[in-house]
Design a protein around this motif. Structure first.
Motif, PDB file in Angstrom:
ATOM      1  N   ARG A  49       3.231 -32.792 -14.833  1.00  0.00           N
ATOM      2  CA  ARG A  49       4.845 -33.017 -14.351  1.00  0.00           C
ATOM      3  C   ARG A  49       5.251 -34.117 -14.895  1.00  0.00           C
ATOM      4  NH1 ARG A  49       1.756 -33.260 -10.132  1.00  0.00           N
ATOM      5  NH2 ARG A  49       2.042 -34.917  -8.514  1.00  0.00           N
ATOM      6  N   ASP A  50       4.585 -35.330 -14.834  1.00  0.00           N
ATOM      7  CA  ASP A  50       5.241 -36.676 -15.352  1.00  0.00           C
ATOM      8  C   ASP A  50       4.487 -37.211 -16.323  1.00  0.00           C
ATOM      9  OD1 ASP A  50       6.832 -36.676 -13.045  1.00  0.00           O
ATOM     10  OD2 ASP A  50       5.205 -37.278 -11.699  1.00  0.00           O
ATOM     11  N   PHE A  51       4.019 -36.190 -17.350  1.00  0.00           N
ATOM     12  CA  PHE A  51       3.044 -36.934 -18.346  1.00  0.00           C
ATOM     13  C   PHE A  51       4.165 -37.126 -19.765  1.00  0.00           C
ATOM     14  CE2 PHE A  51       0.223 -35.923 -21.936  1.00  0.00           C
ATOM     15  CZ  PHE A  51      -0.898 -36.821 -21.615  1.00  0.00           C
ATOM     16  N   ASN A  52       3.651 -38.206 -20.094  1.00  0.00           N
ATOM     17  CA  ASN A  52       4.431 -38.538 -21.536  1.00  0.00           C
ATOM     18  C   ASN A  52       3.624 -38.009 -22.856  1.00  0.00           C
ATOM     19  OD1 ASN A  52       5.639 -40.011 -23.734  1.00  0.00           O
ATOM     20  ND2 ASN A  52       5.329 -41.973 -22.796  1.00  0.00           N
ATOM     21  N   PHE A  53       4.245 -36.849 -23.193  1.00  0.00           N
ATOM     22  CA  PHE A  53       3.685 -36.096 -24.320  1.00  0.00           C
ATOM     23  C   PHE A  53       3.776 -36.644 -25.609  1.00  0.00           C
ATOM     24  CE2 PHE A  53       4.100 -32.857 -20.903  1.00  0.00           C
ATOM     25  CZ  PHE A  53       2.910 -32.227 -21.192  1.00  0.00           C
ATOM     26  N   GLN A  54       4.863 -37.610 -25.805  1.00  0.00           N
ATOM     27  CA  GLN A  54       5.169 -38.537 -27.077  1.00  0.00           C
ATOM     28  C   GLN A  54       3.841 -39.314 -27.211  1.00  0.00           C
ATOM     29  OE1 GLN A  54       9.076 -40.285 -26.553  1.00  0.00           O
ATOM     30  NE2 GLN A  54      10.125 -38.405 -27.405  1.00  0.00           N
ATOM     31  N   GLN A  55       3.299 -39.866 -26.023  1.00  0.00           N
ATOM     32  CA  GLN A  55       2.524 -40.841 -26.241  1.00  0.00           C
ATOM     33  C   GLN A  55       1.133 -40.055 -26.407  1.00  0.00           C
ATOM     34  OE1 GLN A  55       2.113 -43.924 -25.913  1.00  0.00           O
ATOM     35  NE2 GLN A  55       0.159 -44.350 -25.530  1.00  0.00           N
TER      36      GLN A  55
ATOM     37  N   GLY B 158       0.929 -37.530 -28.368  1.00  0.00           N
ATOM     38  CA  GLY B 158       1.249 -37.371 -29.857  1.00  0.00           C
ATOM     39  C   GLY B 158       0.845 -38.605 -30.694  1.00  0.00           C
ATOM     40  N   ARG B 159       1.207 -39.666 -30.148  1.00  0.00           N
ATOM     41  CA  ARG B 159       0.270 -41.024 -30.668  1.00  0.00           C
ATOM     42  C   ARG B 159      -1.091 -40.986 -30.898  1.00  0.00           C
ATOM     43  NH1 ARG B 159      -0.616 -46.115 -29.438  1.00  0.00           N
ATOM     44  NH2 ARG B 159      -0.437 -45.572 -27.165  1.00  0.00           N
ATOM     45  N   VAL B 160      -1.584 -40.714 -29.692  1.00  0.00           N
ATOM     46  CA  VAL B 160      -2.992 -40.787 -29.482  1.00  0.00           C
ATOM     47  C   VAL B 160      -3.554 -39.825 -30.343  1.00  0.00           C
ATOM     48  CG1 VAL B 160      -5.038 -40.131 -28.015  1.00  0.00           C
ATOM     49  CG2 VAL B 160      -2.855 -41.268 -27.081  1.00  0.00           C
TER      50      VAL B 160
END
Length: 340
Positions: free
Chosen positions: A26-32, A34-36
């Motif tokens: 729920r509070d996860f950074n999905f853009q990060q 993608g970088r991983v």
């Protein structure tokens, strides 16, 4: 009413899996993330894990042929393997429907009895469950310290629970448990489900003892071990995709693999939700940071689920080019082979 029940059977697993995933991310950074995936992840190891995932399912198809031989039926290799591929993909849509799907494929393409095929699937599941229990016991034995940490951190220490009882408490608890067991037994005797459970357990036992009729038992055992070894390698090699898991070793991989295998019992598509939560929790016990554990379970599960889906698509296309047969027996196949 029947339609509503079927709809609920499809929707409830999706809702359950979705709810767990929403709570976890729920509070996860999905853009990060993608970088991983683009810059920090070593995809070579992920690609190296794919052959083991494919081989595990192929071995299931070949082993299934062996369990069908005692009932004088033997499907073709391509049909059996593609039926397994398709069954796993079907379970992504409706959990647990895969067992019926692969039996239906054999009936449609090779003319095998649906009921007999389903009986062999039950036998396979029983054997796999026994093997998983054995591996679980050995894993707990060798990784006792990790499980001890888990129990202490969750307040589930056995010592804590036992010290909370007096001798009178033990006696009362034992009497209550016996009384509850007797009451449940009496109640279930008057319910139709009681007979269904007895019939199911009897069928499981008959399925297990039917293995004595399998030709080349050593080959059956070897393929069973091979299936689970491939499953493990399919999972373990993904540890080397990430800097934060590649150093964890076989012990952590085995523990998280077993915990994940147990978690997928919860009927959600490919264990989505329960698998993520169980594996993430155990990775944290091994020192992986919370966000890193979330990256691992989401990326690995998503990629491996896509592989399952692609194998299902391949099987569906491949079966479209396979000639259908009305009957396929062991003796018929032998005569055909001798004629060639």
């Amino acid at each position: 009413m029947e339609t509503a029940k079927k709809t609920l059977k499809i929707l409830l697993p999706l809702v359950l899996g979705g709810a767990i995933l929403y709570w976890m991310y729920r509070d996860f950074n999905f853009q990060q993330m993608g970088r991983v995936m683009m810059h920090e992840m070593d995809w070579t190891w992920m690609l190296l894990s794919f052959p083991f995932g494919i081989l595990a399912q192929a071995l299931r198809g070949w082993r299934w042929q062996q369990t069908l031989e005692p009932v004088d039926k033997r499907p073709r290799n391509s049909v059996a393997v593609n039926a397994v591929f398709l069954s796993y993909a079907a379970s992504l849509v409706v959990p647990r429907i895969g067992e019926f799907t692969r039996c239906g494929v054999l009936k449609k393409w090779d003319g095998l009895s649906f009921a007999k095929a389903l009986g062999t699937v039950v036998t396979e599941r029983a054997i796999d469950s026994l093997l998983v229990l054995l591996i679980t016991g050995l894993t707990i034995l060798f990784e006792m310290s990790t499980f001890g940490t888990f129990f202490r951190q969750t307040g589930m220490s056995v010592d804590y629970i036992l010290h909370g009882f007096s001798w009178a408490g033990y006696l009362v608890s034992a009497v209550c448990l016996v009384a509850i067991a007797v009451l449940l037994h009496l109640l279930l005797q008057h319910l139709s489900i009681y007979n269904k459970v007895k019939t199911t357990l009897k069928g499981l036992w008959q399925g297990i003892i039917s293995l004595r009729h399998v030709r080349h038992v050593w080959l059956f055992v070897a393929m069973t071990l091979g299936i689970w070894l491939c499953y493990f390698l399919h999972y373990y090699l993904t540890f080397f995709c990430f800097d934060f898991t590649r150093h964890l070793g076989l012990g952590c991989a085995l523990v998280t693999f077993i915990v994940g295998s147990i978690a997928v019992i919860v009927p959600t598509p490919n264990g989505a939700g329960p698998w993520h939560f169980a594996v993430k929790t155990m990775l944290i016990l091994y020192g992986v940071q919370d966000n890193e554990a979330l990256y691992f379970v989401l990326i690995v599960h998503t990629v491996q689920t896509l592989l399952v889906a692609l194998l299902g698509v391949w099987a569906w296309i491949r079966l479209g080019f396979v000639e259908r047969k009305k009957e396929c027996s062991v003796e018929g196949e032998k005569r055909k082979e001798e004629g060639q």
